[in-house]
Design a protein around this motif. Structure first.
Motif: not given
Length: 299
Positions: A81-91
């Protein structure tokens, strides 16, 4: 006049590429007009060239860095399974810079120009009735359709890029004092526009399943829940576009052929995985072939 129309759908555009390949190479369909929204707008220019091989190579090899100059996502893998999560640093960095979006997609604009040259633009312009991309004018609260015949190479590439800008995760663009974003925010699949522009037969590729088979798993944090919410809203717009398109086709005697995905391909179409997109392209080709063989062969 025959038209090919492709909906928005992010990485699921690979499935549309497979369907289009069978229609154009397997059945020999020739189109006068090509209309697309979001990922559909990326496909239609190359399909108008008839260079399916190049389109396959370009589309199935797209990665996150080809899309985002500032990515709001981190792509992860757990088993198959491939998924994405938030990149807190970039956000967080976007907030510090007082940007209005979680990410920036200027890399995609460069990628479009790198893979659709000025010579190819001129060739399409000279040989096809029309190639049209859909954008949302947020300043004027309206949908606009941008034809290749009305704009220079630079301008048309820019409109193609704008058509793909899925805010608030990608760039918000400004043109002539108006702010623009993804065409899917107003029209996910421009069937009615194709009819208004003179199409008498339409092949429309819808990058969603006709019927939802399973319950959706909603995000476990506000960011992923927002992705689910946006997906839900776009699905409702898409259903409305199809209903309006069917009615317009019926009223004007236009033959409308709809191609849906047989299943829900992914919960997050902002994942760009070569493995998945190669698989979806093959599925699209096989699906279109099976659909026509079942229709043509006697029962």
């Amino acid at each position: 006049m025959k038209a090919l129309v492709i909906s928005g759908g992010g990485s699921k555009g690979a499935f549309a590429g497979g369907v289009a390949q069978y229609l154009m190479e397997g059945l020999g369909h020739e189109y006068d007009m090509f209309l697309g929204t979001s990922t559909g707008s990326l496909l239609v220019s190359h399909l108008a060239l008839g260079d399916i091989g190049k389109l396959y190579d370009v589309f199935t090899n797209v990665q996150q860095h080809n899309i985002f100059s500032v990515s709001p996502f981190v792509q992860r893998k757990k088993g198959d399974r491939e998924y994405v999560s938030i990149d807190f640093v970039n956000s967080l960095w976007q907030f510090i810079r007082r940007k209005r979006t979680f990410g920036e997609s200027k890399a995609l604009r460069r990628h479009i120009k790198r893979n659709f040259t000025k010579a190819e633009y001129e060739r399409v312009k000279a040989s096809k009735e029309d190639v049209v991309v859909t954008v949302s004018n947020l300043s004027m609260n309206r949908v606009e359709y941008k034809s290749i015949h009305d704009y220079s190479y630079e301008e048309f590439c820019n409109w193609t890029w704008i058509s793909c800008n899925y805010i608030p995760f990608m760039s918000l663009a400004k043109v002539n004092g108006h702010e623009y974003a993804d065409g899917g925010l107003g029209c996910v699949i421009p069937i009615r526009e194709a009819i208004l522009r003179g199409a008498t037969e339409i092949d429309a590729i819808v990058l969603e399943a006709e019927q939802m088979e399973n319950l959706k798993v909603l995000g476990k944090n506000p960011f992923s829940l927002m992705l689910n919410l946006f997906g839900h809203l776009l699905n409702q717009i898409e259903k409305n576009d199809i209903s309006i398109g069917k009615l317009a086709a019926q009223n004007r005697g236009v033959k409308l052929n709809l191609y849906y995905t047989p299943t829900s391909l992914t919960e997050n179409s902002l994942i760009f995985s070569k493995r998945l997109m190669t698989k979806w392209w093959a599925q699209g080709y096989d699906y279109a072939k099976e659909k026509h063989e079942q229709h043509i062969l006697p029962k």
